[in-house]
Design a protein around this motif. Sequence first.
Motif, PDB file in Angstrom:
ATOM      1  N   ASN A  26       8.794 -11.850   0.459  1.00  0.00           N
ATOM      2  CA  ASN A  26       7.468 -11.408   0.864  1.00  0.00           C
ATOM      3  C   ASN A  26       7.500 -10.033   1.519  1.00  0.00           C
ATOM      4  O   ASN A  26       6.674  -9.180   1.232  1.00  0.00           O
ATOM      5  N   ILE A  27       8.453  -9.808   2.416  1.00  0.00           N
ATOM      6  CA  ILE A  27       8.581  -8.502   3.054  1.00  0.00           C
ATOM      7  C   ILE A  27       8.931  -7.457   2.001  1.00  0.00           C
ATOM      8  O   ILE A  27       8.370  -6.363   1.972  1.00  0.00           O
ATOM      9  N   THR A  28       9.830  -7.808   1.113  1.00  0.00           N
ATOM     10  CA  THR A  28      10.227  -6.902   0.042  1.00  0.00           C
ATOM     11  C   THR A  28       9.063  -6.632  -0.896  1.00  0.00           C
ATOM     12  O   THR A  28       8.875  -5.501  -1.354  1.00  0.00           O
ATOM     13  N   THR A  29       8.263  -7.654  -1.177  1.00  0.00           N
ATOM     14  CA  THR A  29       7.095  -7.486  -2.041  1.00  0.00           C
ATOM     15  C   THR A  29       6.129  -6.474  -1.441  1.00  0.00           C
ATOM     16  O   THR A  29       5.632  -5.594  -2.148  1.00  0.00           O
ATOM     17  N   ASP A  30       5.865  -6.585  -0.142  1.00  0.00           N
ATOM     18  CA  ASP A  30       4.980  -5.624   0.528  1.00  0.00           C
ATOM     19  C   ASP A  30       5.547  -4.214   0.426  1.00  0.00           C
ATOM     20  O   ASP A  30       4.833  -3.251   0.125  1.00  0.00           O
ATOM     21  N   GLN A  31       6.840  -4.092   0.684  1.00  0.00           N
ATOM     22  CA  GLN A  31       7.474  -2.778   0.643  1.00  0.00           C
ATOM     23  C   GLN A  31       7.397  -2.181  -0.763  1.00  0.00           C
ATOM     24  O   GLN A  31       7.071  -1.003  -0.932  1.00  0.00           O
ATOM     25  N   HIS A  32       7.660  -3.008  -1.786  1.00  0.00           N
ATOM     26  CA  HIS A  32       7.583  -2.528  -3.171  1.00  0.00           C
ATOM     27  C   HIS A  32       6.164  -2.089  -3.535  1.00  0.00           C
ATOM     28  O   HIS A  32       5.973  -1.101  -4.251  1.00  0.00           O
ATOM     29  N   ALA A  33       5.178  -2.828  -3.053  1.00  0.00           N
ATOM     30  CA  ALA A  33       3.777  -2.474  -3.332  1.00  0.00           C
ATOM     31  C   ALA A  33       3.446  -1.109  -2.729  1.00  0.00           C
ATOM     32  O   ALA A  33       2.805  -0.268  -3.377  1.00  0.00           O
ATOM     33  N   LEU A  34       3.886  -0.867  -1.511  1.00  0.00           N
ATOM     34  CA  LEU A  34       3.614   0.418  -0.859  1.00  0.00           C
ATOM     35  C   LEU A  34       4.381   1.553  -1.522  1.00  0.00           C
ATOM     36  O   LEU A  34       3.858   2.664  -1.671  1.00  0.00           O
ATOM     37  N   LEU A  35       5.608   1.293  -1.941  1.00  0.00           N
ATOM     38  CA  LEU A  35       6.381   2.331  -2.629  1.00  0.00           C
ATOM     39  C   LEU A  35       5.786   2.643  -4.001  1.00  0.00           C
ATOM     40  O   LEU A  35       5.820   3.790  -4.460  1.00  0.00           O
ATOM     41  N   ALA A  36       5.197   1.629  -4.664  1.00  0.00           N
ATOM     42  CA  ALA A  36       4.492   1.872  -5.926  1.00  0.00           C
ATOM     43  C   ALA A  36       3.271   2.746  -5.682  1.00  0.00           C
ATOM     44  O   ALA A  36       2.965   3.650  -6.471  1.00  0.00           O
ATOM     45  N   PHE A  37       2.567   2.494  -4.580  1.00  0.00           N
ATOM     46  CA  PHE A  37       1.423   3.330  -4.193  1.00  0.00           C
ATOM     47  C   PHE A  37       1.888   4.777  -3.989  1.00  0.00           C
ATOM     48  O   PHE A  37       1.291   5.712  -4.508  1.00  0.00           O
ATOM     49  N   LYS A  38       2.972   4.959  -3.255  1.00  0.00           N
ATOM     50  CA  LYS A  38       3.504   6.300  -3.000  1.00  0.00           C
ATOM     51  C   LYS A  38       3.910   6.986  -4.305  1.00  0.00           C
ATOM     52  O   LYS A  38       3.673   8.176  -4.486  1.00  0.00           O
ATOM     53  N   SER A  39       4.484   6.224  -5.230  1.00  0.00           N
ATOM     54  CA  SER A  39       4.955   6.813  -6.492  1.00  0.00           C
ATOM     55  C   SER A  39       3.808   7.297  -7.378  1.00  0.00           C
ATOM     56  O   SER A  39       4.006   8.145  -8.243  1.00  0.00           O
ATOM     57  N   GLN A  40       2.607   6.757  -7.178  1.00  0.00           N
ATOM     58  CA  GLN A  40       1.445   7.163  -7.971  1.00  0.00           C
ATOM     59  C   GLN A  40       0.755   8.412  -7.419  1.00  0.00           C
ATOM     60  O   GLN A  40      -0.170   8.932  -8.038  1.00  0.00           O
ATOM     61  N   LEU A  41       1.190   8.874  -6.263  1.00  0.00           N
ATOM     62  CA  LEU A  41       0.542  10.036  -5.663  1.00  0.00           C
ATOM     63  C   LEU A  41       0.871  11.296  -6.453  1.00  0.00           C
ATOM     64  O   LEU A  41       2.029  11.585  -6.742  1.00  0.00           O
ATOM     65  N   LYS A  42      -0.169  12.047  -6.776  1.00  0.00           N
ATOM     66  CA  LYS A  42       0.003  13.339  -7.435  1.00  0.00           C
ATOM     67  C   LYS A  42       0.038  14.455  -6.403  1.00  0.00           C
ATOM     68  O   LYS A  42       0.533  15.528  -6.646  1.00  0.00           O
ATOM     69  N   LEU A  43      -0.549  14.157  -5.247  1.00  0.00           N
ATOM     70  CA  LEU A  43      -0.638  15.163  -4.203  1.00  0.00           C
ATOM     71  C   LEU A  43      -0.499  14.501  -2.836  1.00  0.00           C
ATOM     72  O   LEU A  43      -1.182  13.534  -2.534  1.00  0.00           O
ATOM     73  N   ASP A  44       0.420  14.988  -2.046  1.00  0.00           N
ATOM     74  CA  ASP A  44       0.637  14.569  -0.666  1.00  0.00           C
ATOM     75  C   ASP A  44       0.951  15.858   0.099  1.00  0.00           C
ATOM     76  O   ASP A  44       2.098  16.152   0.419  1.00  0.00           O
ATOM     77  N   PRO A  45      -0.093  16.684   0.354  1.00  0.00           N
ATOM     78  CA  PRO A  45       0.137  18.055   0.839  1.00  0.00           C
ATOM     79  C   PRO A  45       0.927  18.166   2.135  1.00  0.00           C
ATOM     80  O   PRO A  45       1.684  19.107   2.317  1.00  0.00           O
ATOM     81  N   SER A  46       0.788  17.216   3.014  1.00  0.00           N
ATOM     82  CA  SER A  46       1.529  17.306   4.277  1.00  0.00           C
ATOM     83  C   SER A  46       2.880  16.584   4.197  1.00  0.00           C
ATOM     84  O   SER A  46       3.647  16.609   5.157  1.00  0.00           O
ATOM     85  N   HIS A  47       3.174  15.946   3.061  1.00  0.00           N
ATOM     86  CA  HIS A  47       4.444  15.237   2.820  1.00  0.00           C
ATOM     87  C   HIS A  47       4.706  14.134   3.845  1.00  0.00           C
ATOM     88  O   HIS A  47       5.848  13.767   4.090  1.00  0.00           O
ATOM     89  N   ILE A  48       3.621  13.615   4.427  1.00  0.00           N
ATOM     90  CA  ILE A  48       3.782  12.571   5.440  1.00  0.00           C
ATOM     91  C   ILE A  48       4.387  11.314   4.825  1.00  0.00           C
ATOM     92  O   ILE A  48       5.368  10.777   5.327  1.00  0.00           O
ATOM     93  N   LEU A  49       3.804  10.859   3.716  1.00  0.00           N
ATOM     94  CA  LEU A  49       4.291   9.619   3.116  1.00  0.00           C
ATOM     95  C   LEU A  49       5.647   9.821   2.453  1.00  0.00           C
ATOM     96  O   LEU A  49       6.510   8.946   2.518  1.00  0.00           O
ATOM     97  N   SER A  50       5.847  10.969   1.822  1.00  0.00           N
ATOM     98  CA  SER A  50       7.122  11.187   1.131  1.00  0.00           C
ATOM     99  C   SER A  50       8.289  11.225   2.108  1.00  0.00           C
ATOM    100  O   SER A  50       9.405  10.843   1.767  1.00  0.00           O
ATOM    101  N   LYS A  51       8.051  11.655   3.334  1.00  0.00           N
ATOM    102  CA  LYS A  51       9.123  11.708   4.326  1.00  0.00           C
ATOM    103  C   LYS A  51       9.263  10.396   5.094  1.00  0.00           C
ATOM    104  O   LYS A  51      10.365   9.970   5.417  1.00  0.00           O
TER     105      LYS A  51
END
Length: 196
Positions: free
Chosen positions: A26-51
């Motif tokens: 379950n914890i891993t599932t949540d983490q994978h879901a958020l990382l999938a969200f991050k991977s779909q980003l085309k723009l993250d100008p402040s690089h907050i999520l990428s870092k």
Amino acid sequence: MMRRQFFLLPLMINALMACLAMALTNITTDQHALLAFKSQLKLDPSHILSKNWSVSFPTGKWIGVTCSPRHQRVSALDVSGMRLSGNLPSQLGNLSFLASLNLSSNSFHGQLPKELAQLHRLRYLDFRLNGLTGDIPFWLGLLVELRFLNLRNNSFTGTIPSSITNMSKLQVLDLSNNPLQGNIPEAVGSLFNFYP
């Protein structure tokens, strides 16, 4: 008696291992879901999520992510106003303990993934000020715990689905500034907690 206890011990160990595996999944599932969200980003100008969003940090320490103290599952995601752009992945529907989702004031586009209908604990949903398109989905009516729904200032088309009236706990509904057609379903006015 000893023989019976010997027989029960492996069963108890298996049950404990299954519970631990489920918690980890379950914890891993949540983490994978958020990382999938991050991977779909085309723009993250402040690089907050990428870092910050990295498996090197506990998920509850990620910017914009709140985990419930009881279950240690993701209960809120708030990345509003971060100037993010991209599509919303279907994996967001795997955040099964999510109660609050705020992606407002960004540049998300495309249609809402139908997997969001799986978020049965969701009480707060704010997608205003984005570029989301398509019809307002009928499956929103499955989110019966929703108290707050804001889809203002997007590019949703079509009519307002009558299934919205299934959300009997709704207190705030804002669909303004979308090129919608047709009439507001009459039953919307009968929502018990609805305040115009």
